[in-house]
Design an enzyme around this catalytic site. Structure first.
Site, PDB file in Angstrom:
ATOM      1  N   GLY A 141       0.800  -1.223   0.000  1.00  0.00           N
ATOM      2  CA  GLY A 141       0.000   0.000   0.000  1.00  0.00           C
ATOM      3  C   GLY A 141       0.827   1.264   0.000  1.00  0.00           C
ATOM      4  N   CYS A 146      -3.961  -4.913   9.129  1.00  0.00           N
ATOM      5  CA  CYS A 146      -5.048  -4.446   8.263  1.00  0.00           C
ATOM      6  C   CYS A 146      -6.026  -5.578   7.962  1.00  0.00           C
ATOM      7  CB  CYS A 146      -4.482  -3.844   6.979  1.00  0.00           C
ATOM      8  SG  CYS A 146      -3.611  -4.991   5.902  1.00  0.00           S
ATOM      9  N   ASP A 178       4.597  -3.677   6.836  1.00  0.00           N
ATOM     10  CA  ASP A 178       3.510  -3.694   7.813  1.00  0.00           C
ATOM     11  C   ASP A 178       3.791  -4.612   8.993  1.00  0.00           C
ATOM     12  OD1 ASP A 178       3.328  -6.130   6.580  1.00  0.00           O
ATOM     13  OD2 ASP A 178       1.261  -5.899   5.893  1.00  0.00           O
ATOM     14  N   ASN A 179       5.062  -4.957   9.233  1.00  0.00           N
ATOM     15  CA  ASN A 179       5.377  -5.738  10.422  1.00  0.00           C
ATOM     16  C   ASN A 179       6.573  -5.137  11.143  1.00  0.00           C
ATOM     17  OD1 ASN A 179       7.943  -7.639   9.968  1.00  0.00           O
ATOM     18  ND2 ASN A 179       6.820  -7.471   8.027  1.00  0.00           N
ATOM     19  N   LYS A 194       5.304  -9.572  -5.699  1.00  0.00           N
ATOM     20  CA  LYS A 194       5.057  -8.131  -5.665  1.00  0.00           C
ATOM     21  C   LYS A 194       6.259  -7.339  -6.181  1.00  0.00           C
ATOM     22  CE  LYS A 194       1.567  -7.745  -2.033  1.00  0.00           C
ATOM     23  NZ  LYS A 194       1.245  -7.179  -0.708  1.00  0.00           N
TER      24      LYS A 194
END
Length: 250
Positions: free
Chosen positions: A40, A194, A129-130, A85
């Site tokens: 994101g 999330c 995100d970690n 990704k």
């Protein structure tokens, strides 16, 4: 480092920009930037830095594109679901700007490899995100004397800052450390995900674009970067606030 005629046309709005111009664009072209996380926050950062003409752009991520990512990870396409990704992001950046040298790191960045990975770059952006990865990246950047732009989001809110413990601020105090903002004892179990709490898609665009802006400022030596300042965005009220941290916080 001369610009080709095509580059001159491509970056025309930068080249005529007072206070940026040719020197700023040359600095971008000579820079080596690593983005950890192609999700994101990484999506807008990758898009804007590739478009801006960063010379070398590294993308590190071992995750695969999932259908649920597409609501906010806007550089990935529906036909990339299941693909890596990092590769998907590099494909987007290559199609956007062929003048960027892209380096794909299809791996999980951790305490064991972070120093090796960040060592090839001048500037790092972390949008993961970690907490374990964020800490490993921050510690590797601190040890190597590399500037780190860090962003995070949750639900309707986000924040961005710059860690620069190897630099002195104007008042002579050292730049802020990751540990000044995130004390020991925090782990991923303490933080919301999330998947569990949800996240509004455009929020990642706001914070990711701010991260790219800080990166361009740092590369070009422009303005006042968010060193020792945490910029917080409340998406529900459309308000920004700022928190000072580190030894120079008053």
């Amino acid at each position: 480092m001369a610009f080709s005629p095509e580059e001159t046309r491509r970056y025309a709005r930068h080249l005529v920009l007072k206070g940026f111009g040719g020197p700023g664009q040359q600095a971008l072209k000579a820079s080596r930037v690593l983005i950890v996380g192609a999700g994101g926050l990484g999506s807008p950062a990758i898009a804007y830095l590739a478009a801006a003409g960063v010379g070398t752009l590294g993308i590190a991520d071992n995750d695969r594109v999932a259908l649920s990512n597409l609501q906010r990870q806007v550089i990935h396409r529906a036909d990339a679901v299941g693909a890596g990704k990092a590769e998907s992001a590099a494909g987007f950046a290559a199609a956007l700007n062929s003048h960027v040298d892209l380096r794909v790191h299809d791996l999980k960045v951790d305490a064991g490899n972070a120093a090796t990975i960040v060592g090839g770059y001048d500037l790092v952006l972390d949008g993961t995100d970690n907490f374990a990865t964020r800490k490993a990246v921050a510690e590797a950047c601190e040890a190597a004397g590399i500037l780190l732009v860090s962003g995070a989001v949750s639900m309707f809110d986000g924040h961005v800052t710059v860690f620069a413990p190897h630099l002195e601020r104007a008042d002579g105090t050292p730049g802020p450390r990751f540990a000044d903002l995130y004390p020991d004892g925090i782990d991923d179990d303490d933080l919301p995900t999330c998947e569990a709490t949800g996240i509004l898609g455009p929020l990642t665009g706001v914070i990711g674009a701010l991260m790219a802006m800080e990166a361009v400022k740092l590369i070009a030596g422009l303005g006042d970067p968010l060193i020792g300042r945490l910029l917080v965005y409340d998406g529900k009220t459309a308000r920004f606030s700022e928190i000072a941290f580190g030894d120079g916080a008053g």
